[in-house]
Every structure is written in structure tokens, then in C-alpha cells.
Design a protein around this motif. Sequence first.
Motif, PDB file in Angstrom:
ATOM      1  N   ILE A   1       0.834  -1.201   0.000  1.00 19.67           N
ATOM      2  CA  ILE A   1       0.000   0.000   0.000  1.00 19.67           C
ATOM      3  C   ILE A   1       0.872   1.256   0.000  1.00 19.67           C
ATOM      4  O   ILE A   1       0.606   2.233  -0.713  1.00 19.67           O
ATOM      5  N   SER A   2       1.946   1.246   0.788  1.00 25.01           N
ATOM      6  CA  SER A   2       2.842   2.399   0.838  1.00 25.01           C
ATOM      7  C   SER A   2       3.560   2.607  -0.485  1.00 25.01           C
ATOM      8  O   SER A   2       3.726   3.739  -0.946  1.00 25.01           O
ATOM      9  N   LEU A   3       3.984   1.514  -1.109  1.00 24.03           N
ATOM     10  CA  LEU A   3       4.643   1.631  -2.412  1.00 24.03           C
ATOM     11  C   LEU A   3       3.670   2.149  -3.471  1.00 24.03           C
ATOM     12  O   LEU A   3       4.035   2.984  -4.302  1.00 24.03           O
ATOM     13  N   ALA A   4       2.439   1.666  -3.433  1.00 21.67           N
ATOM     14  CA  ALA A   4       1.447   2.108  -4.415  1.00 21.67           C
ATOM     15  C   ALA A   4       1.081   3.570  -4.226  1.00 21.67           C
ATOM     16  O   ALA A   4       0.707   4.255  -5.187  1.00 21.67           O
ATOM     17  N   ALA A   5       1.200   4.076  -3.001  1.00 22.40           N
ATOM     18  CA  ALA A   5       0.835   5.471  -2.745  1.00 22.40           C
ATOM     19  C   ALA A   5       1.738   6.440  -3.502  1.00 22.40           C
ATOM     20  O   ALA A   5       1.326   7.566  -3.804  1.00 22.40           O
ATOM     21  N   SER A   6       2.954   6.011  -3.821  1.00 25.00           N
ATOM     22  CA  SER A   6       3.868   6.885  -4.571  1.00 25.00           C
ATOM     23  C   SER A   6       3.663   6.803  -6.072  1.00 25.00           C
ATOM     24  O   SER A   6       4.272   7.567  -6.814  1.00 25.00           O
ATOM     25  N   ASP A   7       2.834   5.879  -6.521  1.00 19.84           N
ATOM     26  CA  ASP A   7       2.588   5.677  -7.952  1.00 19.84           C
ATOM     27  C   ASP A   7       1.230   6.259  -8.307  1.00 19.84           C
ATOM     28  O   ASP A   7       0.194   5.789  -7.821  1.00 19.84           O
ATOM     29  N   PHE A   8       1.230   7.274  -9.175  1.00 24.31           N
ATOM     30  CA  PHE A   8      -0.030   7.958  -9.481  1.00 24.31           C
ATOM     31  C   PHE A   8      -1.048   7.046 -10.154  1.00 24.31           C
ATOM     32  O   PHE A   8      -2.250   7.306 -10.085  1.00 24.31           O
ATOM     33  N   THR A   9      -0.612   5.957 -10.787  1.00 26.76           N
ATOM     34  CA  THR A   9      -1.564   5.076 -11.470  1.00 26.76           C
ATOM     35  C   THR A   9      -2.543   4.435 -10.501  1.00 26.76           C
ATOM     36  O   THR A   9      -3.617   3.991 -10.913  1.00 26.76           O
ATOM     37  N   PHE A  10      -2.199   4.385  -9.203  1.00 26.27           N
ATOM     38  CA  PHE A  10      -3.092   3.786  -8.212  1.00 26.27           C
ATOM     39  C   PHE A  10      -4.005   4.811  -7.548  1.00 26.27           C
ATOM     40  O   PHE A  10      -4.844   4.443  -6.721  1.00 26.27           O
ATOM     41  N   THR A  11      -3.846   6.072  -7.892  1.00 24.74           N
ATOM     42  CA  THR A  11      -4.620   7.115  -7.228  1.00 24.74           C
ATOM     43  C   THR A  11      -6.119   6.955  -7.457  1.00 24.74           C
ATOM     44  O   THR A  11      -6.934   7.202  -6.554  1.00 24.74           O
ATOM     45  N   LEU A  12      -6.503   6.530  -8.676  1.00 22.40           N
ATOM     46  CA  LEU A  12      -7.916   6.409  -9.002  1.00 22.40           C
ATOM     47  C   LEU A  12      -8.527   5.106  -8.510  1.00 22.40           C
ATOM     48  O   LEU A  12      -9.734   4.887  -8.678  1.00 22.40           O
ATOM     49  N   GLN A  13      -7.726   4.223  -7.919  1.00 20.03           N
ATOM     50  CA  GLN A  13      -8.266   3.003  -7.325  1.00 20.03           C
ATOM     51  C   GLN A  13      -8.890   3.338  -5.972  1.00 20.03           C
ATOM     52  O   GLN A  13      -8.343   4.127  -5.202  1.00 20.03           O
ATOM     53  N   SER A  14     -10.008   2.716  -5.667  1.00 14.27           N
ATOM     54  CA  SER A  14     -10.619   2.942  -4.358  1.00 14.27           C
ATOM     55  C   SER A  14      -9.746   2.336  -3.268  1.00 14.27           C
ATOM     56  O   SER A  14      -8.927   1.439  -3.515  1.00 14.27           O
ATOM     57  N   ALA A  15      -9.932   2.816  -2.045  1.00 17.35           N
ATOM     58  CA  ALA A  15      -9.144   2.305  -0.917  1.00 17.35           C
ATOM     59  C   ALA A  15      -9.399   0.819  -0.695  1.00 17.35           C
ATOM     60  O   ALA A  15      -8.467   0.055  -0.412  1.00 17.35           O
ATOM     61  N   SER A  16     -10.644   0.392  -0.840  1.00 19.49           N
ATOM     62  CA  SER A  16     -10.963  -1.021  -0.637  1.00 19.49           C
ATOM     63  C   SER A  16     -10.341  -1.898  -1.722  1.00 19.49           C
ATOM     64  O   SER A  16      -9.869  -3.010  -1.442  1.00 19.49           O
TER      65      SER A  16
END
Length: 304
Positions: free
Chosen positions: A199-214
Amino acid sequence: MELLCAERVSSSSSEGSSAAAPATAAARDPVLLRRRVLDNLLRTEERYAVTANYFDTVQHEITPHMRRLVTEWMLEVCEDQNCQEEVFPLAVSYLDRFLSVCRVGKSQVQLLGTTCLLLASKLREPGSRCLRADLLIFYTANSITLADLCHWELLVLSKLKWDVAGVTAHDFLPLLLSRLPLRGLVDTHMVQRHAQTFISLAASDFTFTLQSASTLAACAVAAALRGLGLDGQLQRLHELTRIDLDCLQTCLEQIEQMVNNMIEERGFSDPNGQRMEAAGWTPPPQDKVHSNAATPTDVRDVQF
């Protein structure tokens, strides 16, 4: 009436010992693992979601690369200070929510990231351990002032409408793990730690921004299980979250590709600075050693 205080101060306190007493964490409340809590989070997460690419609609000066530099710096600060795992994802959530409604310049992005760290730390860290303003200013190599930080704290709060108790992927982890048939198969604490790292690694990648938290939480759990040689439990995660199975599969593949790329490049560590170790697998040694989390050279090049 006797108003005299009879409390005695310990000798270590009276001598001004620099060693601070460790903060006591609250015991886990099983009530917070009930199904209604998961349902409430699934309903509430939409309020804190970023639904559009703000680089196309709002931001003109900053780029996804600048965002990556700042979020990686924010993660380094959290690792260096041993922050709670919830602090970094929440700070990045503030960052994205602010950028989706307010335009900023290149010289203001690190100031914004610092402000988001300050707010998230105040909310999720025990009072005695929250990140101090002067410490955060030090981590920016004194490129900002205390007055700037105070001003931007109020600005960010106003743009977020003072709604800072946001839902992040981290909040879903214990609720999902407690409902998966993992007893006797794997240490759920290990799975949770690996999922927190993803989750922390994905937070730095903008491609995951539009994914919901769940979605991100479910796929981080699935990736952690698959990395330990187990079934990813996508079908069960689909039943728990009611997220389309194809969306889960796509997000899972993106997480695994991201992790593989990072392992090939430099290896990685978990959000508390410890190496990720799974049964039968140890990442390659990490070349990058952090003596502190001062402003990176690449960040200074864009005039932070």
C-alpha cells in the motif's frame, strides 16, 4: 478543602531525561472488526476518493514525476521517524485530495507534502509522538519556514473542509484479513505487514490514485498471499468488498508488476524500515542507505 497536590515526580523526570517514555497503544477492540464496520467503510470511502486525473484538469505546473519525488520523500520521513503505518497513506490521501481541487506551483509541492504529514501525524500518532513542525522543517533542509507551514496547515484544512478522518486502504486490512480462511496456513501478522508495504509503495505511484481504498487493500492482501505461495483469495475478497472481480485482477497484476520492478531496481523495505522477508524468499540487498531524509537532489532541481 485540601487542594494540595501530593503527586510525586520521578527522579528521571525531574532531571529532564531525554529518553521519552514509549506511548501506550490502545488494545484491539473486537467490536471494530464487525461486518457493519466494513460496510460503513465501503460506503464512506467514496467521499475521500479522487475520481479524476487532476494533472489533466487542475494542475498545470507539476507532473506525476514531481508527485512521486515528494511522496517518496514523505515515506522516507515516516520511516526515519518510525511513524505509525497509517500516517503515510493518510498524508498522501490529503495530498491527492488537495491537488484535485487547488492548483499549486512547483515550488509549493514539498511544502504541501510537509503540511499533509503534519496533519496526518496529528490525527494518527499518539500525542507525544506526532511529528513536530520544527522537525519537519529540518527534513526539508530548512527550505520552508514555520510561518509557511502554519499558513498552509489552515489552507489545506479549509480545502479539505476540515474532513481529515479519511478512509485509506490501511483501514480495510484487519477487516479483510479477519474474514479470510487463513488460520493454520500463514501468520496473518506477516501478511498484514507485507500488504502495508504494498500500500505504501502504491501510494507513490499515481496510477493507483484512481483506485478505491478497498480495491487497493484487497489487492495488497492478495499480492501478499501470492508472494507467500498461497492462493490470493480473490473470490472471497470479491464477496467481501463487492468489487468487480476483473477490477481486482487488474489491480493485483499492477501491484505485482510494481513490486517486481522495484525488486529488480533496488529492492525495498517495509514502511517501518525493516526488510521484508517471506518464507524461502529474501529481497536483494538495498543499495540506498538513508542517513536522513533531507530534500533529494532531484527535488531541489525543481526549486522546492
